[in-house]
Design an enzyme around this catalytic site. Structure first.
Site, short mmCIF file in Angstrom:
data_model
loop_
_atom_site.label_atom_id
_atom_site.label_comp_id
_atom_site.label_asym_id
_atom_site.label_seq_id
_atom_site.Cartn_x
_atom_site.Cartn_y
_atom_site.Cartn_z
N GLU A 66 89.29 -77.05 -2.26
CA GLU A 66 90.34 -77.63 -3.10
C GLU A 66 91.45 -78.29 -2.30
O GLU A 66 91.94 -79.36 -2.67
CB GLU A 66 90.92 -76.56 -4.04
N HIS A 135 90.40 -67.49 -14.44
CA HIS A 135 89.89 -68.78 -14.93
C HIS A 135 90.57 -69.20 -16.23
O HIS A 135 89.98 -69.92 -17.03
CB HIS A 135 88.38 -68.70 -15.19
#
Ligand SMILES: Cc1ncc(C[n+]2csc(CCOP(=O)(O)OP(=O)(O)O)c2C)c(N)n1
Lengths: 334, 330
Positions: A66, A135
């Site tokens: 990321e 999440h």
């Protein structure tokens, strides 16, 4: 800007894809970069078919990295490209935070305005899929707190397309937060390209008894609540900021002056959430003199999102919570 | 060069052998893992388990081989694809199943779900929804072991994809400079979601990365529990002898998609089939010279244990919404 009254209905996910596709067709500098966005088509199917259409040079699959995805966007944007990065779940922006907050947001300022960082970072946020605490984050407020970033949260397919096309054309780094539960909703979306200026809110519904300011999926829930409340003769006005920062608050303030009451609704946890910013703007403005009740916030509980379905449901505002809170405010039972 | 180092380690490791009884136990645990996950998938299809689910069917040998080489005092840090490791570590199928169904009796009281199961009483410090999320934590556990001066080690499990995150490199570097008792167990199942390992890494072996940090690196057949056992045993010995961390790469394969929504457009049926022909359970059955009847009977025993776990989970209560705010702070 075309009106939302077109006849064609498509889903939110299709609207996002159409915005990406048309932006890439219109401007060769635009490319996509992220994890599993190629043949897989993205974890939520946003880029389905785009790898076949545009090839691996413009729809770039990356390793799980990321920080490097965000940084690659910064570097490409600084040197003449218009990258659109995807962070697979909003939660994982935490791993790209340095590049976003300390690099993307500051480069232009630090360089005395002599460079720009025209990048978009798209990411699905929010809860409701049983994906549990790592999440399901709603981290938008983190980014509204960083000067130099723009933060967009579309609540409908129409807004998603127009705001994303505007975000891609914007000269600044934009965080574009899509909600996982919104991907499947449909609505009218014009086929031709169009933009919705970043920073302009939308009056989603007109009403006279209470102003409900809601973001992302809470706009949809507020609309459902409005139907319930209308049966009792309560007419709420719904304001959607659409862009959280920058945000032209004059429409919201005018609305509160008209109704005399305000309820702010968002999914992220309440403490230090974006709602606090909205409430402050209302009470700092001339609307203060018109308030007939305290301005209230309805937000996520101050907990991580639980896995259990029922707990998850109760962790964030639902339609019935909006109905109950709105009713109390309108009836003066707070 | 790292390659010769790897070769040496592999040879030394291959010499250590397991008893027939140990292999039998490992086979049973592998069967239990397989049936557990198949059942979990059924329950998911029936809507009794929600959210997402990452199955490790095909990777069972790595889990049993690795856990088998460690002791009850050691620590485990696990991944999102960690059901097998959790069971191999000795966690109870019924409490795991209850967690999958979001029940109050589950390991995490229904708050964590399949991706976040921990069994803290057994030093299982939890699965992780974040790729490479466990690696930096393993450094801290290693420091703690050293500070407390115990004979423990910590094993952190992660995938091939995780080895591309910064956290992987930062953690191995720190564990190396401080010589910490950490076993970095990379489960190379050839894919990170849709990303094949050949496209995400420009070297042949992930274990070669060990050389960059001056630690031992070894690649083993992850479908062979004995090979995994041997490698982890050696790594454990080195760690408790103060010789620092090891990076072990276990080559294996997942038969199922990454998660439920995966259409698997990134790989061919033939490839999956080729790996199924190297199935770790069938291989061990053959190596043990076990008859089909004995194999079936053992699978039946595993099925019965799983059926009881499901019964327990189904009969368990849901968490009370009144307790929703609990657990954020001590
Ligand atoms: C930081 C982070 N990025 C992305 C994801 C989404 N994601 C979950 S598992 C996965 C693939 C992981 O691959 P690997 O590490 O090889 O483990 P495997 O799933 O193959 O066991 C991805 C991309 C995540 N959970 N965390």
């Amino acid at each position: 800007m075309p009106s939302a009254n077109g006849t064609r209905e498509i889903t939110y996910v299709e609207a996002v894809r159409e915005a990406l596709t048309q932006s890439m067709q219109a401007d060769e500098r635009v490319f996509l970069i992220g994890e599993d966005i190629g043949v897989y088509g993205g974890a939520f199917g946003v880029s389905a078919g785009m790898h076949a259409q545009f090839g691996g040079e413009r729809v770039i699959d990356t390793p799980i990295s990321e920080a490097a995805i965000v940084g690659a966007c910064v570097g490409a944007a600084l040197t003449g490209m218009r990258p659109v990065g995807e962070i697979q779940f909003m939660d994982f922006i935490t791993l790209g935070m340095e590049q976003l907050v300390l690099q993307a947001a500051k480069v232009r300022f630090m360089f005395g305005g002599k460079a720009t960082v025209p990048m978009v970072l798209r990411t699905p946020g929010g809860s409701g899929t049983g994906a549990a605490a790592q999440h399901s984050e709603s981290l938008e407020t983190w980014f509204t707190h960083v000067p130099g970033l723009k933060v967009v949260m579309p609540s409908s397919p129409y807004d998603a397309k127009g705001l994303l096309m505007a975000a891609i054309q914007d000269e600044n780094p934009v965080i574009f937060v899509e909600h996982k539960l919104l991907y499947k909703i449909s609505g009218p979306v014009p086929e031709e390209p169009y933009t919705i200026p970043l920073g302009e809110p939308n009056i989603v519904r007109e009403g006279k008894h209470l102003t409900v300011v809601a973001t992302s999926i809470m706009v949809q829930r507020a609309k459902q609540a409005a139907e319930e409340l209308a049966k009792e003769g309560i007419e709420i006005e719904i304001v959607d900021p659409r862009t959280l920062n920058p945000f032209d608050d004059s429409l919201m303030i005018q609305s509160v002056i008209k109704t005399g009451k305000a309820l702010v609704v968002h999914e992220a946890v309440k403490t230090s959430g974006y709602g606090a910013e909205l409430v402050s703007r209302i009470v700092e403005s001339e609307a203060f003199d018109y308030l007939e009740a305290p301005v209230r916030r309805l937000a996520g509980l101050d907990i991580p999102i639980p896995y259990n379905r029922n707990l998850e449901y109760h962790a964030v505002p639902q339609v019935e919570n909006i109905v109950a809170e709105a009713r109390k405010l309108v009836r003066g039972e707070y | 060069m790292a390659k010769s180092k790897n070769a040496q380690t592999s040879q030394a490791a291959a010499k250590r052998k397991l008893s027939e009884k140990q292999l039998h136990d490992m086979l049973y645990t592998m069967m239990l893992i397989r049936r557990f996950e198949e059942k979990a998938l059924d329950l998911y299809s029936l809507g009794k388990v929600h959210g997402t689910m990452h199955l490790s069917i095909g990777q069972e040998a790595t889990a049993v081989g690795a856990s088998g080489a460690l002791t009850q005092q050691d620590y485990l840090l696990n991944t999102h694809r960690g059901h097998g490791h959790c069971l191999a570590w000795g966690s109870q199928a019924d409490l795991m199943m209850a967690e999958f169904m979001g029940k109050e009796t589950g390991y995490c009281r229904g708050r964590g779900g399949s991706m976040h199961i921990a069994n803290v009483d057994a030093n299982n410090l939890g699965a992780n929804g974040i790729v490479a999320g466990g690696l930096p934590i393993s450094v801290g556990v290693g420091l703690s072991i050293r500070a407390r001066n115990t004979e423990q080690v910590v094993m952190v499990v992660f995938g091939d994809g995780a080895s591309n995150e910064g956290a992987f490199h930062e953690s191995i570097n720190m564990a190396s400079i401080w010589n910490l008792p950490v076993i970095f167990l990379c489960e190379n199942n050839q894919y990170a979601m849709s990303m094949p390992v050949e496209k995400s890494i420009n070297i042949d072996r992930i274990s070669d990365r060990a050389a960059a940090y001056g630690i031992e690196g070894v690649t083993v057949d992850g479908n062979d529990p004995e090979a995994v056992y041997a490698a982890v045993s050696s790594a454990r010995q080195r760690a408790v002898a103060g010789k620092g961390p090891t990076l072990i790469e276990c080559n294996t394969y997942r038969y199922m998609g990454h998660s439920k929504s995966d259409r698997q457009a990134y790989r061919t049926r033939d490839e999956v089939k080729a790996w199924m022909d190297k199935d770790p359970i069938e291989r061990l059955v053959a190596n043990l010279g076990m008859s089909k009847e004995d194999k079936d009977a053992l699978f039946k025993k595993a099925e019965a244990e799983i059926a009881k776990a499901v019964e327990f989970a189904e009969a368990s209560p849901e968490p009370d919404v009144a307790d929703i705010m609990e657990g954020v702070y001590a």
